[in-house]
Design a protein around this motif. Structure first.
Motif, PDB file in Angstrom:
ATOM      1  N   HIS A  35      -4.122 -24.799 -22.768  1.00 50.60           N
ATOM      2  CA  HIS A  35      -5.577 -24.964 -22.810  1.00 50.60           C
ATOM      3  C   HIS A  35      -6.323 -23.908 -21.987  1.00 50.60           C
ATOM      4  CE1 HIS A  35      -5.377 -28.828 -24.926  1.00 50.60           C
ATOM      5  NE2 HIS A  35      -4.313 -29.083 -24.186  1.00 50.60           N
ATOM      6  N   HIS A  36      -5.615 -22.902 -21.508  1.00 44.99           N
ATOM      7  CA  HIS A  36      -6.255 -21.883 -20.677  1.00 44.99           C
ATOM      8  C   HIS A  36      -7.191 -21.018 -21.533  1.00 44.99           C
ATOM      9  CE1 HIS A  36      -5.932 -19.876 -16.657  1.00 44.99           C
ATOM     10  NE2 HIS A  36      -6.611 -18.960 -17.319  1.00 44.99           N
ATOM     11  N   PRO A  37      -8.391 -20.715 -21.045  1.00 45.44           N
ATOM     12  CA  PRO A  37      -9.332 -19.895 -21.822  1.00 45.44           C
ATOM     13  C   PRO A  37      -8.773 -18.491 -22.090  1.00 45.44           C
ATOM     14  CG  PRO A  37     -10.433 -20.954 -19.965  1.00 45.44           C
ATOM     15  CD  PRO A  37      -8.973 -21.170 -19.772  1.00 45.44           C
ATOM     16  N   GLU A  38      -9.140 -17.944 -23.219  1.00 46.42           N
ATOM     17  CA  GLU A  38      -8.661 -16.615 -23.592  1.00 46.42           C
ATOM     18  C   GLU A  38      -9.602 -15.511 -23.114  1.00 46.42           C
ATOM     19  OE1 GLU A  38      -7.827 -16.372 -27.730  1.00 46.42           O
ATOM     20  OE2 GLU A  38      -6.397 -18.027 -27.723  1.00 46.42           O
ATOM     21  N   GLU A  39     -10.869 -15.815 -22.944  1.00 48.45           N
ATOM     22  CA  GLU A  39     -11.822 -14.802 -22.483  1.00 48.45           C
ATOM     23  C   GLU A  39     -11.440 -14.299 -21.089  1.00 48.45           C
ATOM     24  OE1 GLU A  39     -16.541 -14.535 -21.170  1.00 48.45           O
ATOM     25  OE2 GLU A  39     -15.874 -16.182 -22.456  1.00 48.45           O
ATOM     26  N   PRO A  40     -11.496 -13.004 -20.832  1.00 49.05           N
ATOM     27  CA  PRO A  40     -11.143 -12.469 -19.503  1.00 49.05           C
ATOM     28  C   PRO A  40     -11.973 -13.123 -18.394  1.00 49.05           C
ATOM     29  CG  PRO A  40     -11.333 -10.688 -21.092  1.00 49.05           C
ATOM     30  CD  PRO A  40     -11.829 -11.917 -21.784  1.00 49.05           C
ATOM     31  N   HIS A  41     -11.319 -13.447 -17.280  1.00 53.01           N
ATOM     32  CA  HIS A  41     -11.979 -14.173 -16.196  1.00 53.01           C
ATOM     33  C   HIS A  41     -11.128 -14.103 -14.930  1.00 53.01           C
ATOM     34  CE1 HIS A  41      -9.125 -16.953 -18.092  1.00 53.01           C
ATOM     35  NE2 HIS A  41      -8.949 -17.427 -16.878  1.00 53.01           N
ATOM     36  N   TRP A  42     -11.750 -14.393 -13.809  1.00 48.91           N
ATOM     37  CA  TRP A  42     -11.013 -14.652 -12.571  1.00 48.91           C
ATOM     38  C   TRP A  42     -10.577 -16.110 -12.586  1.00 48.91           C
ATOM     39  CZ3 TRP A  42      -9.368 -11.691  -8.509  1.00 48.91           C
ATOM     40  CH2 TRP A  42      -9.818 -10.370  -8.473  1.00 48.91           C
ATOM     41  N   TYR A  43      -9.322 -16.351 -12.276  1.00 50.06           N
ATOM     42  CA  TYR A  43      -8.768 -17.716 -12.342  1.00 50.06           C
ATOM     43  C   TYR A  43      -8.418 -18.202 -10.942  1.00 50.06           C
ATOM     44  CZ  TYR A  43      -5.319 -21.421 -13.227  1.00 50.06           C
ATOM     45  OH  TYR A  43      -4.611 -22.606 -13.221  1.00 50.06           O
ATOM     46  N   LEU A  44      -9.046 -19.286 -10.534  1.00 52.43           N
ATOM     47  CA  LEU A  44      -8.752 -19.904  -9.242  1.00 52.43           C
ATOM     48  C   LEU A  44      -7.601 -20.888  -9.430  1.00 52.43           C
ATOM     49  CD1 LEU A  44      -9.247 -20.406  -6.281  1.00 52.43           C
ATOM     50  CD2 LEU A  44     -11.133 -21.945  -6.892  1.00 52.43           C
ATOM     51  N   GLY A  45      -6.393 -20.444  -9.141  1.00 49.85           N
ATOM     52  CA  GLY A  45      -5.235 -21.300  -9.315  1.00 49.85           C
ATOM     53  C   GLY A  45      -5.125 -22.375  -8.248  1.00 49.85           C
ATOM     54  N   VAL A  46      -5.438 -22.006  -6.996  1.00 44.95           N
ATOM     55  CA  VAL A  46      -5.285 -22.928  -5.862  1.00 44.95           C
ATOM     56  C   VAL A  46      -6.339 -22.610  -4.814  1.00 44.95           C
ATOM     57  CG1 VAL A  46      -3.758 -23.726  -4.014  1.00 44.95           C
ATOM     58  CG2 VAL A  46      -2.774 -23.044  -6.219  1.00 44.95           C
ATOM     59  N   ILE A  47      -6.957 -23.636  -4.259  1.00 49.17           N
ATOM     60  CA  ILE A  47      -7.762 -23.488  -3.050  1.00 49.17           C
ATOM     61  C   ILE A  47      -7.613 -24.765  -2.239  1.00 49.17           C
ATOM     62  CG2 ILE A  47      -9.906 -24.339  -4.134  1.00 49.17           C
ATOM     63  CD1 ILE A  47     -11.415 -22.351  -2.271  1.00 49.17           C
ATOM     64  N   GLY A  48      -7.424 -24.618  -0.940  1.00 54.06           N
ATOM     65  CA  GLY A  48      -7.259 -25.799  -0.103  1.00 54.06           C
ATOM     66  C   GLY A  48      -7.525 -25.496   1.354  1.00 54.06           C
ATOM     67  N   SER A  49      -8.068 -26.489   2.050  1.00 53.74           N
ATOM     68  CA  SER A  49      -8.343 -26.377   3.482  1.00 53.74           C
ATOM     69  C   SER A  49      -7.455 -27.348   4.253  1.00 53.74           C
ATOM     70  CB  SER A  49      -9.807 -26.715   3.785  1.00 53.74           C
ATOM     71  OG  SER A  49     -10.683 -25.841   3.102  1.00 53.74           O
ATOM     72  N   ASP A  50      -7.028 -26.925   5.426  1.00 56.32           N
ATOM     73  CA  ASP A  50      -6.288 -27.824   6.300  1.00 56.32           C
ATOM     74  C   ASP A  50      -7.167 -29.036   6.611  1.00 56.32           C
ATOM     75  OD1 ASP A  50      -5.079 -29.054   8.667  1.00 56.32           O
ATOM     76  OD2 ASP A  50      -3.886 -27.217   8.808  1.00 56.32           O
ATOM     77  N   PRO A  89      -6.683 -12.072 -10.989  1.00 58.66           N
ATOM     78  CA  PRO A  89      -7.696 -11.221 -11.606  1.00 58.66           C
ATOM     79  C   PRO A  89      -7.688 -11.388 -13.124  1.00 58.66           C
ATOM     80  CG  PRO A  89      -6.281  -9.978 -10.097  1.00 58.66           C
ATOM     81  CD  PRO A  89      -5.621 -11.300 -10.329  1.00 58.66           C
ATOM     82  N   PRO A  90      -8.729 -10.922 -13.784  1.00 55.78           N
ATOM     83  CA  PRO A  90      -8.774 -11.004 -15.254  1.00 55.78           C
ATOM     84  C   PRO A  90      -7.529 -10.398 -15.893  1.00 55.78           C
ATOM     85  CG  PRO A  90     -10.907 -10.337 -14.402  1.00 55.78           C
ATOM     86  CD  PRO A  90      -9.986 -10.364 -13.227  1.00 55.78           C
ATOM     87  N   GLY A  91      -6.970 -11.155 -16.830  1.00 56.32           N
ATOM     88  CA  GLY A  91      -5.801 -10.686 -17.562  1.00 56.32           C
ATOM     89  C   GLY A  91      -4.474 -10.860 -16.865  1.00 56.32           C
ATOM     90  N   ARG A  92      -4.469 -11.508 -15.669  1.00 54.89           N
ATOM     91  CA  ARG A  92      -3.215 -11.602 -14.924  1.00 54.89           C
ATOM     92  C   ARG A  92      -2.797 -13.044 -14.612  1.00 54.89           C
ATOM     93  NH1 ARG A  92      -0.242 -11.471 -10.366  1.00 54.89           N
ATOM     94  NH2 ARG A  92       1.301  -9.802 -10.155  1.00 54.89           N
ATOM     95  N   TRP A  93      -3.390 -14.022 -15.258  1.00 57.39           N
ATOM     96  CA  TRP A  93      -3.077 -15.402 -14.875  1.00 57.39           C
ATOM     97  C   TRP A  93      -1.691 -15.842 -15.335  1.00 57.39           C
ATOM     98  CZ3 TRP A  93      -2.034 -19.109 -18.566  1.00 57.39           C
ATOM     99  CH2 TRP A  93      -2.434 -18.839 -19.883  1.00 57.39           C
ATOM    100  N   LYS A  94      -1.138 -15.193 -16.335  1.00 55.34           N
ATOM    101  CA  LYS A  94       0.216 -15.554 -16.775  1.00 55.34           C
ATOM    102  C   LYS A  94       1.259 -14.901 -15.866  1.00 55.34           C
ATOM    103  CE  LYS A  94      -0.670 -16.242 -21.723  1.00 55.34           C
ATOM    104  NZ  LYS A  94      -0.330 -15.787 -23.099  1.00 55.34           N
ATOM    105  N   GLN A  95       2.204 -15.710 -15.423  1.00 54.62           N
ATOM    106  CA  GLN A  95       3.292 -15.165 -14.625  1.00 54.62           C
ATOM    107  C   GLN A  95       4.227 -14.352 -15.530  1.00 54.62           C
ATOM    108  OE1 GLN A  95       4.820 -18.797 -13.104  1.00 54.62           O
ATOM    109  NE2 GLN A  95       3.123 -19.118 -11.697  1.00 54.62           N
ATOM    110  N   THR A  96       4.696 -13.241 -15.025  1.00 52.13           N
ATOM    111  CA  THR A  96       5.627 -12.430 -15.796  1.00 52.13           C
ATOM    112  C   THR A  96       7.003 -13.095 -15.801  1.00 52.13           C
ATOM    113  OG1 THR A  96       6.396 -11.134 -13.904  1.00 52.13           O
ATOM    114  CG2 THR A  96       4.394 -10.360 -15.040  1.00 52.13           C
ATOM    115  N   PRO A  97       7.849 -12.779 -16.782  1.00 52.52           N
ATOM    116  CA  PRO A  97       9.208 -13.336 -16.779  1.00 52.52           C
ATOM    117  C   PRO A  97       9.948 -13.063 -15.466  1.00 52.52           C
ATOM    118  CG  PRO A  97       8.739 -12.321 -18.899  1.00 52.52           C
ATOM    119  CD  PRO A  97       7.582 -11.987 -18.005  1.00 52.52           C
TER     120      PRO A  97
END
Length: 205
Positions: free
Chosen positions: A122-137, A83-91
């Motif tokens: 290089h990740h954008p700073e503007e709030p956004h939904w980030y698609l980290g992974v998508i894949g089909s069998d 979700p917006p604002g959550r793409w960075k993993q916490t420590p």
């Protein structure tokens, strides 16, 4: 095959989801570079996707699977969104994932770190939904599982008036994402002989 249904990922889905994504990304240029040994790549990818999902994505509310029988049957595809604002993993998340990622990447762990550093820089700073992974069998590719996942999340993006962002690790997938309204904004080339990724951005419709 029954109707395709999309639902949020639960902890009980992590093992099957990880197997699906491991098969989906077996020939992905980024994964081939990070895990060049074909004989251990599937198991390594299962371990990596399992750790990422269990320790980061499940808690964020952006992980979904597409399954047949209206969502109750076999998982055909999975998407891991932040979700917006959550793409960075916490420590804490990084600490919990680290043992599995080190085991997955083995002596090429440095490549995984390099990849992560480039993507973060290089990740954008503007709030956004980030698609980290998508894949089909591969067994169900082209049967609408990935499309169902993309539509599910992008409909929410449009309802919220939120942009979306992803990096495509295959140039051949760029036209696919463009059909959903994404546009290429830049290319990222990973140093030390690494692959190229295409940064893609989508404004809400």
């Amino acid at each position: 095959m029954g109707d395709i249904g999309v639902r949020f990922v639960e902890k009980r889905d992590v093992a099957e989801l990880s197997q699906v994504l491991a098969r989906a990304f077996f020939d992905d240029p980024v994964m081939v570079w990070m895990i060049p040994d074909e004989t251990r790549r599937v198991r390594a990818l299962e371990r990596m996707f399992g750790a990422m999902t269990r320790h980061h994505f499940v808690g964020g509310g952006g992980a979904e699977v597409a399954a047949d029988a209206g969502g109750a049957g076999r998982i055909g595809a999975a998407s891991l969104w932040d979700p917006p604002g959550r793409w960075k993993q916490t420590p804490r998340e990084e600490l919990r994932m680290m043992p599995s990622l080190i085991r997955a990447l083995g002596r090429h762990a440095r490549r995984g770190m390099t990849m992560g550093e480039v993507m973060k820089k290089h990740h954008p700073e503007e709030p956004h939904w980030y698609l980290g992974v998508i894949g089909s069998d591969p067994d169900v590719r082209g049967k609408g599982f990935g499309n169902a996942l993309m539509r599910s999340r992008l409909d929410r993006c449009d309802a919220e008036g939120a942009p979306a962002y992803l990096e495509s690790s295959k140039e051949s997938n760029v036209p696919y994402y463009m059909r959903f309204g994404f546009e290429v904004t830049a290319e990222l080339t990973v140093p030390d002989g690494g692959p190229t990724m295409w940064q893609m951005w989508r404004n809400p419709g």
